[in-house]
Design a protein around this motif. Structure first.
Motif, PDB file in Angstrom:
ATOM      1  N   ALA A   1      19.201  10.806  69.383  1.00 19.85           N
ATOM      2  CA  ALA A   1      18.480  11.071  70.240  1.00 19.85           C
ATOM      3  C   ALA A   1      17.388  10.980  69.565  1.00 19.85           C
ATOM      4  N   ARG A   2      16.692   9.706  68.990  1.00 18.99           N
ATOM      5  CA  ARG A   2      15.406   9.108  68.901  1.00 18.99           C
ATOM      6  C   ARG A   2      15.582   8.262  69.705  1.00 18.99           C
ATOM      7  N   MET A   3      16.617   7.440  70.252  1.00 16.66           N
ATOM      8  CA  MET A   3      16.208   6.493  71.459  1.00 16.66           C
ATOM      9  C   MET A   3      16.220   6.835  72.540  1.00 16.66           C
ATOM     10  N   GLY A   4      17.487   7.978  72.675  1.00 15.14           N
ATOM     11  CA  GLY A   4      17.190   8.354  73.648  1.00 15.14           C
ATOM     12  C   GLY A   4      16.052   9.980  74.021  1.00 15.14           C
ATOM     13  N   SER A   5      15.129   9.826  72.896  1.00 16.66           N
ATOM     14  CA  SER A   5      13.993  10.227  73.130  1.00 16.66           C
ATOM     15  C   SER A   5      14.601  12.209  73.057  1.00 16.66           C
TER      16      SER A   5
ATOM     17  N   TYR B   1      16.510   4.445  63.888  1.00 14.07           N
ATOM     18  CA  TYR B   1      15.579   4.369  64.511  1.00 14.07           C
ATOM     19  C   TYR B   1      13.703   3.953  64.585  1.00 14.07           C
TER      20      TYR B   1
ATOM     21  N   PHE C   1      23.856   9.456  71.224  1.00 12.55           N
ATOM     22  CA  PHE C   1      24.152  10.523  70.826  1.00 12.55           C
ATOM     23  C   PHE C   1      25.400  11.035  71.506  1.00 12.55           C
TER      24      PHE C   1
ATOM     25  N   GLY D   1      20.163   5.648  74.888  1.00 12.36           N
ATOM     26  CA  GLY D   1      20.330   6.723  73.157  1.00 12.36           C
ATOM     27  C   GLY D   1      21.015   7.392  74.448  1.00 12.36           C
TER      28      GLY D   1
ATOM     29  N   LEU E   1      16.882   5.112  77.199  1.00 11.94           N
ATOM     30  CA  LEU E   1      17.309   6.895  77.237  1.00 11.94           C
ATOM     31  C   LEU E   1      18.636   6.820  77.966  1.00 11.94           C
TER      32      LEU E   1
ATOM     33  N   CYS F   1      17.690  15.707  72.883  1.00 14.54           N
ATOM     34  CA  CYS F   1      18.502  16.077  72.347  1.00 14.54           C
ATOM     35  C   CYS F   1      19.328  17.065  73.511  1.00 14.54           C
TER      36      CYS F   1
END
Lengths: 147, 138
Positions: free
Chosen positions: B94-98, A130, A91, A87, A84, B100
């Motif tokens: 954004a995908r990795m961190g689930s 991803y 981002f 990522g 989390l 945005c």
């Protein structure tokens, strides 16, 4: 009805981004520019959005299911983990580089600027990279092979 | 025209209301990266039509709005490397961190999800550091 709700939600979401000028990358960068000429506008947008969404969550709380079917989304069960945080960190770097995130980028496509189109193609490529597991960050695969 | 912060507040309330409609109506989180990201995955999601219609809504609103209003001045970098690196990082991260700015930033924070609060603080920090670094290098 679910389809109509999704369409109406997308339209209203988009109008909100336009009216608040969040479709303008320079605005977003000015908000992130805390050591420079700081522009608090994005903070007001977030404040308004979180307020309205928290009312929706309050209405949702005593309900088991949504009005047009499906369960009310449960609180995420996963812990705060490295995936989390890493990522979100990646981002944020991309967000700061251009001043665009997924929602405003899609809305801003209508301006017909090639820059926005390039950003969106790269963004979708990043998502696909991803999703299809083409890039694995080595230190992450140890603990986080699931999720 | 209203001052910026009033438009920002009104726009924000609209964004939050739109998110609320999706939560209460369809039981879905209004997270743009997840809605779009799961459309370009290995398996087709069962609710692909709803996801697509949300994206259609995002794309259609400006066309309707600018038919009667002036198109605003939008400033974006024209550096190809920056646009490509930025897009890749936003999509992948954004995908990795689930999520945005919409999924975590609006929906998650509004229900005080610990994961979303951590995600938001993280991307705000790296975003601000990135802008500061770009300014320093410029």
């Amino acid at each position: 009805m679910r389809k109509l709700t999704a369409l109406a939600s997308g339209l209203l979401f988009s109008f909100g981004l336009i009216i608040s000028d969040m479709v303008n990358p320079a605005r977003v960068i000015a908000f992130l520019d805390v050591t420079g000429d700081w522009d608090p506008t994005l903070g007001f947008v977030m404040g308004g959005a979180i307020t309205a969404a928290s009312i929706a969550w309050m209405i949702a709380k005593p309900r088991k299911s949504a009005y047009f079917g499906g369960a009310i989304p449960p609180m995420p069960s996963q812990p705060v983990d490295r995936k989390l945080v890493s990522g979100s960190a990646i981002f944020g770097i991309g967000w700061g580089l251009v001043g665009l995130c997924p929602g405003p980028a899609i809305v801003a496509l209508s301006f017909g600027k090639w820059e926005i189109a390039v950003f969106i193609i790269a963004m979708m490529a990043g998502m696909a990279l991803y999703n299809f597991g083409l890039i694995k960050l080595p230190y992450l695969s140890r603990k986080l092979t699931k999720a | 025209m209203n001052p910026d912060w009033i438009n920002a507040l009104i726009g924000g309330l609209m964004i939050g209301t739109a998110s609320g409609m999706l939560i209460l109506g369809n039981g879905r989180i209004a997270g743009v990266s997840s809605i779009l990201g799961e459309l370009i995955a290995r398996t087709k999601p069962t609710d692909w039509a709803e996801r697509s219609l949300f994206i259609v809504g995002l794309l259609a609103a400006p066309l309707a709005y600018y038919a009667t209003n002036t198109v605003p001045e939008v400033t974006v970098t024209n550096s190809l490397p920056l646009l490509i690196a930025g897009g890749l990082a936003v999509g992948f991260g954004a995908r990795m961190g689930s999520g945005c700015t919409s999924g975590h930033g609006v929906c998650g924070n509004a229900r005080l999800s610990k994961r979303s609060i951590v995600a938001t603080l993280t991307f705000l920090t790296t975003g601000a550091l990135t802008v500061a670094a770009l300014n320093f290098l410029a």
